[in-house]
Design an enzyme around this catalytic site. Sequence first.
Site, PDB file in Angstrom:
ATOM      1  N   SER A  11       0.854  -1.197   0.000  1.00 14.95           N
ATOM      2  CA  SER A  11       0.000   0.000   0.000  1.00 14.95           C
ATOM      3  C   SER A  11       0.882   1.236   0.000  1.00 14.95           C
ATOM      4  O   SER A  11       1.669   1.451   0.929  1.00 14.95           O
ATOM      5  CB  SER A  11      -0.889   0.020   1.231  1.00 14.95           C
ATOM      6  OG  SER A  11      -1.411   1.331   1.397  1.00 14.95           O
ATOM      7  N   HIS A  36      -1.249  -1.761  -3.923  1.00 14.71           N
ATOM      8  CA  HIS A  36      -2.552  -1.390  -3.352  1.00 14.71           C
ATOM      9  C   HIS A  36      -2.644   0.137  -3.302  1.00 14.71           C
ATOM     10  O   HIS A  36      -1.799   0.794  -2.681  1.00 14.71           O
ATOM     11  CB  HIS A  36      -2.632  -2.011  -1.955  1.00 14.71           C
ATOM     12  CG  HIS A  36      -3.891  -1.740  -1.201  1.00 14.71           C
ATOM     13  ND1 HIS A  36      -4.912  -2.665  -1.105  1.00 14.71           N
ATOM     14  CD2 HIS A  36      -4.303  -0.665  -0.467  1.00 14.71           C
ATOM     15  CE1 HIS A  36      -5.895  -2.187  -0.352  1.00 14.71           C
ATOM     16  NE2 HIS A  36      -5.539  -0.971   0.047  1.00 14.71           N
ATOM     17  N   ASP A  38      -4.798   3.399  -2.184  1.00 15.55           N
ATOM     18  CA  ASP A  38      -5.871   3.849  -1.288  1.00 15.55           C
ATOM     19  C   ASP A  38      -6.447   5.163  -1.790  1.00 15.55           C
ATOM     20  O   ASP A  38      -5.830   6.222  -1.658  1.00 15.55           O
ATOM     21  CB  ASP A  38      -5.319   4.018   0.133  1.00 15.55           C
ATOM     22  CG  ASP A  38      -5.090   2.680   0.803  1.00 15.55           C
ATOM     23  OD1 ASP A  38      -6.019   1.849   0.777  1.00 15.55           O
ATOM     24  OD2 ASP A  38      -3.980   2.459   1.321  1.00 15.55           O
ATOM     25  N   MET A  40      -9.111   8.017  -1.462  1.00 11.77           N
ATOM     26  CA  MET A  40      -9.989   8.600  -0.432  1.00 11.77           C
ATOM     27  C   MET A  40     -10.511   9.936  -0.936  1.00 11.77           C
ATOM     28  O   MET A  40      -9.760  10.715  -1.531  1.00 11.77           O
ATOM     29  CB  MET A  40      -9.204   8.808   0.864  1.00 11.77           C
ATOM     30  CG  MET A  40      -8.533   7.543   1.374  1.00 11.77           C
ATOM     31  SD  MET A  40      -7.764   7.820   2.978  1.00 11.77           S
ATOM     32  CE  MET A  40      -6.823   6.302   3.170  1.00 11.77           C
ATOM     33  N   HIS A  70      -8.351   0.526  -4.049  1.00 12.49           N
ATOM     34  CA  HIS A  70      -9.253   0.405  -2.901  1.00 12.49           C
ATOM     35  C   HIS A  70     -10.002   1.732  -2.784  1.00 12.49           C
ATOM     36  O   HIS A  70      -9.460   2.725  -2.303  1.00 12.49           O
ATOM     37  CB  HIS A  70      -8.408   0.094  -1.650  1.00 12.49           C
ATOM     38  CG  HIS A  70      -9.194   0.056  -0.379  1.00 12.49           C
ATOM     39  ND1 HIS A  70      -8.598   0.053   0.866  1.00 12.49           N
ATOM     40  CD2 HIS A  70     -10.527   0.001  -0.145  1.00 12.49           C
ATOM     41  CE1 HIS A  70      -9.524   0.004   1.800  1.00 12.49           C
ATOM     42  NE2 HIS A  70     -10.707  -0.017   1.207  1.00 12.49           N
ATOM     43  N   MET A  72     -12.201   4.185  -1.228  1.00 11.79           N
ATOM     44  CA  MET A  72     -12.883   4.632  -0.014  1.00 11.79           C
ATOM     45  C   MET A  72     -13.559   5.939  -0.396  1.00 11.79           C
ATOM     46  O   MET A  72     -13.139   7.033  -0.005  1.00 11.79           O
ATOM     47  CB  MET A  72     -11.862   4.811   1.116  1.00 11.79           C
ATOM     48  CG  MET A  72     -11.376   3.478   1.685  1.00 11.79           C
ATOM     49  SD  MET A  72      -9.837   3.626   2.594  1.00 11.79           S
ATOM     50  CE  MET A  72      -8.665   3.464   1.252  1.00 11.79           C
ATOM     51  N   MET A 141     -11.155  -5.112   6.641  1.00 12.05           N
ATOM     52  CA  MET A 141     -10.391  -4.007   7.236  1.00 12.05           C
ATOM     53  C   MET A 141     -10.089  -4.312   8.702  1.00 12.05           C
ATOM     54  O   MET A 141     -10.988  -4.648   9.477  1.00 12.05           O
ATOM     55  CB  MET A 141     -11.195  -2.692   7.175  1.00 12.05           C
ATOM     56  CG  MET A 141     -11.563  -2.202   5.788  1.00 12.05           C
ATOM     57  SD  MET A 141     -10.175  -1.856   4.713  1.00 12.05           S
ATOM     58  CE  MET A 141      -9.279  -0.616   5.662  1.00 12.05           C
ATOM     59  N   ASP A 179      -6.481  -5.623   5.545  1.00 10.65           N
ATOM     60  CA  ASP A 179      -5.971  -4.275   5.304  1.00 10.65           C
ATOM     61  C   ASP A 179      -6.005  -3.448   6.581  1.00 10.65           C
ATOM     62  O   ASP A 179      -7.074  -3.180   7.125  1.00 10.65           O
ATOM     63  CB  ASP A 179      -6.823  -3.606   4.206  1.00 10.65           C
ATOM     64  CG  ASP A 179      -6.229  -2.285   3.740  1.00 10.65           C
ATOM     65  OD1 ASP A 179      -5.096  -1.972   4.140  1.00 10.65           O
ATOM     66  OD2 ASP A 179      -6.904  -1.587   2.965  1.00 10.65           O
TER      67      ASP A 179
HETATM   68  C1  DX5 Z   1      -6.395   2.461   5.446  1.00  4.37           C
HETATM   69  C2  DX5 Z   1      -5.942   1.886   4.131  1.00  4.37           C
HETATM   70  C3  DX5 Z   1      -4.818   0.933   4.222  1.00  4.37           C
HETATM   71  C4  DX5 Z   1      -3.542   1.564   4.726  1.00  4.37           C
HETATM   72  C5  DX5 Z   1      -2.831   0.549   5.527  1.00  4.37           C
HETATM   73  O1  DX5 Z   1      -7.510   3.247   5.217  1.00  4.37           O
HETATM   74  O2  DX5 Z   1      -7.008   1.221   3.480  1.00  4.37           O
HETATM   75  O3  DX5 Z   1      -4.579   0.304   2.967  1.00  4.37           O
HETATM   76  O4  DX5 Z   1      -2.684   1.960   3.706  1.00  4.37           O
HETATM   77  O5  DX5 Z   1      -1.751   1.189   6.075  1.00  4.37           O
HETATM   78  P1  DX5 Z   1      -0.955   0.534   7.282  1.00  4.37           P
HETATM   79  O6  DX5 Z   1      -0.354  -0.727   6.750  1.00  4.37           O
HETATM   80  O7  DX5 Z   1       0.037   1.569   7.633  1.00  4.37           O
HETATM   81  O8  DX5 Z   1      -1.968   0.273   8.349  1.00  4.37           O
HETATM   82 ZN    ZN Z   2      -6.455   0.059   1.652  1.00  2.00          ZN
END
Ligand code: DX5
Ligand code: ZN
Length: 229
Positions: A11, A36, A38, A40, A70, A72, A141, A179
């Site tokens: 990620s 991965h 993320d 947002m 992913h 969000m 999650m 995750d």
């Molecule tokens: C959180 C994300 C994760 C995040 C995980 O909202 O979906 O993918 O990057 O990061 P770590 O491994 O630092 O918890």
């Molecule tokens: Zn994620």
Amino acid sequence: MIVGRPQISASILSADFADLGHEVERAVSGGADSIHLDVMDGHFVESITFGPAVAAAIHPHAGGLPVHSHLMVSQPLRHVRAFADAGSDLIVFHVEGDDDPDEVIRAVRASGRGVGLALNPETDAAAARPYLAQIDLLLVMTVHPGRGGQRFLAEVLPKMRALRDEIDDRGLALPIGVDGGVNLDTIAAAHQAGGEVLVVGSGLYGHAGNLRPVVDALRGRAEVSKPGA
Ligand code: DX5
Ligand code: ZN
């Protein structure tokens, strides 16, 4: 228990955003199994990261590894086409979102990409049940989505194991992703509870330089744990 070899999904949330191409290449040369992203939107979660333009720019640096986006975001349906066009191999959306999951699944399928369904820590396993036969990854999650570097919520593990058992009982070949908060200390528990695709952000990008030793150590810790034991 049909859990395969543990896969490390890098990620980039905790990577250097000013140097993303190189950061993705570090994960590739370090031996990660997938990338991965993320995404947002400041609405579904408070933070804002990046959108499809950045996903597309990263894609050529992924060395052919699968790229998982992913999402969000609110109204994921509106964004499926853009992330498919950006080269994402798998588009993950949240069951808690405001679009009908069946409709999102259909849209992702129509785009020719794989479908992932994500489940927040407090969301009951039952919410995922109707979709298990229609998706390619179930992303459980283990932190509240929105930020990297949070503590792994081990209380989610019984739910994950129950989902793993249900998937196996139904004879589905559906991998579970984990995750949030996955690192050297938590990866064994995550794998043991049935997690096959282990998403690691700060546990990887907290390290400078060559990521190979970190990826190998993470995989090694996961491999010694026996899923289902
Ligand atoms: C959180 C994300 C994760 C995040 C995980 O909202 O979906 O993918 O990057 O990061 P770590 O491994 O630092 O918890
Ligand atoms: Zn994620």
